[in-house]
Write a protein that holds these residues in place. Structure first.
Motif, mmCIF file in Angstrom:
data_model
loop_
_atom_site.group_PDB
_atom_site.id
_atom_site.type_symbol
_atom_site.label_atom_id
_atom_site.label_comp_id
_atom_site.label_asym_id
_atom_site.label_seq_id
_atom_site.Cartn_x
_atom_site.Cartn_y
_atom_site.Cartn_z
ATOM 1 N N GLU A 1 78.774 25.832 32.259
ATOM 2 C CA GLU A 1 79.129 27.037 32.524
ATOM 3 C C GLU A 1 78.470 28.336 31.862
ATOM 4 O O GLU A 1 77.599 27.974 31.043
ATOM 5 C CB GLU A 1 80.566 27.145 31.804
ATOM 6 C CG GLU A 1 81.347 25.985 32.565
ATOM 7 C CD GLU A 1 82.835 26.156 31.964
ATOM 8 O OE1 GLU A 1 83.950 25.486 32.453
ATOM 9 O OE2 GLU A 1 83.132 26.952 31.070
ATOM 10 N N ARG A 2 78.682 29.458 32.410
ATOM 11 C CA ARG A 2 77.992 30.568 31.940
ATOM 12 C C ARG A 2 78.770 30.775 30.334
ATOM 13 O O ARG A 2 79.947 30.881 30.210
ATOM 14 C CB ARG A 2 78.406 31.639 32.824
ATOM 15 C CG ARG A 2 77.364 32.914 32.659
ATOM 16 C CD ARG A 2 77.663 33.888 33.627
ATOM 17 N NE ARG A 2 77.382 33.470 34.946
ATOM 18 C CZ ARG A 2 77.468 34.105 36.091
ATOM 19 N NH1 ARG A 2 77.761 35.318 35.940
ATOM 20 N NH2 ARG A 2 76.956 33.703 37.305
ATOM 21 N N GLU A 3 77.661 30.998 29.398
ATOM 22 C CA GLU A 3 78.330 31.299 28.241
ATOM 23 C C GLU A 3 77.800 32.632 27.425
ATOM 24 O O GLU A 3 76.705 33.130 27.891
ATOM 25 C CB GLU A 3 77.628 30.133 27.199
ATOM 26 C CG GLU A 3 76.026 30.026 27.138
ATOM 27 C CD GLU A 3 75.765 28.884 26.210
ATOM 28 O OE1 GLU A 3 76.391 28.048 25.885
ATOM 29 O OE2 GLU A 3 74.349 28.929 25.993
ATOM 30 N N LEU A 4 78.659 33.094 26.569
ATOM 31 C CA LEU A 4 78.105 34.435 25.899
ATOM 32 C C LEU A 4 76.858 34.323 25.134
ATOM 33 O O LEU A 4 76.621 33.274 24.399
ATOM 34 C CB LEU A 4 79.279 34.620 25.045
ATOM 35 C CG LEU A 4 79.215 35.797 23.988
ATOM 36 C CD1 LEU A 4 79.017 37.304 24.943
ATOM 37 C CD2 LEU A 4 80.080 35.936 22.872
ATOM 38 N N VAL A 5 76.030 35.206 25.383
ATOM 39 C CA VAL A 5 74.786 35.419 24.254
ATOM 40 C C VAL A 5 75.230 36.595 23.372
ATOM 41 O O VAL A 5 75.342 36.526 22.090
ATOM 42 C CB VAL A 5 73.611 35.940 25.177
ATOM 43 C CG1 VAL A 5 72.487 36.151 24.110
ATOM 44 C CG2 VAL A 5 73.259 34.891 26.045
ATOM 45 N N ALA A 6 75.643 37.719 23.820
ATOM 46 C CA ALA A 6 75.888 39.026 22.857
ATOM 47 C C ALA A 6 76.579 40.037 24.047
ATOM 48 O O ALA A 6 76.132 40.209 25.058
ATOM 49 C CB ALA A 6 74.809 39.446 22.048
ATOM 50 N N THR A 7 77.691 40.844 23.486
ATOM 51 C CA THR A 7 77.991 41.902 23.907
ATOM 52 C C THR A 7 78.159 43.045 22.948
ATOM 53 O O THR A 7 78.218 42.759 21.758
ATOM 54 C CB THR A 7 79.477 41.583 24.706
ATOM 55 O OG1 THR A 7 80.324 41.110 23.598
ATOM 56 C CG2 THR A 7 79.518 40.629 25.773
ATOM 57 N N VAL A 8 78.046 44.272 23.439
ATOM 58 C CA VAL A 8 78.299 45.345 22.379
ATOM 59 C C VAL A 8 79.130 46.466 23.116
ATOM 60 O O VAL A 8 79.023 46.587 24.298
ATOM 61 C CB VAL A 8 76.774 45.852 22.007
ATOM 62 C CG1 VAL A 8 76.049 46.525 23.435
ATOM 63 C CG2 VAL A 8 76.898 47.104 20.971
#
Length: 114
Positions: free
Chosen positions: A43-50
């Motif tokens: 599945e698509r997974e989080l790397v980073a958000t801001v």
């Protein structure tokens, strides 16, 4: 809304790479922008958000190596990747959280290999 992605490609382990994503022509700021990663069969997974004010969510695996930066007054996000590892490989998708729906870019391939 179109998310325009740039960067990506082939990089050696221990090297650096920068991904950028922007969306122009909007009258509002996204609540957050960032990057997700997907590898085949997963599945698509989080790397980073801001957020525009700099609140960051990041995967444990990238903390201390990746830096995510919001645009200065514009819908833009930059991901600076340092000391990359083979497990960082995958397709990186730009993500933007809008007032009603989420938006996704087309994806950039990142391959970490010697």
């Amino acid at each position: 809304v179109e998310l325009v992605e740039s960067g990506g490609g082939l990089v050696q382990p221990g090297g650096s790479l920068t991904l950028a994503c922007s969306a122009g022509g909007l009258s509002y700021r996204f609540y957050a922008m960032g990057w997700y990663r997907q590898v085949p069969g997963a599945e698509r997974e989080l790397v980073a958000t801001v957020t525009p004010v700099g609140k960051i969510e990041a995967a444990e695996s990238v903390k201390g190596r990746f830096t995510i930066t919001p645009g200065d007054g514009e819908n833009r996000v930059t991901l600076r990747m340092k000391n990359v590892k083979p497990e960082d490989s995958g397709v990186y998708y730009c993500y933007a959280r809008g007032p009603a729906i989420d938006h996704w870019g087309q994806g950039l391939a990142v391959t970490v290999s010697s």
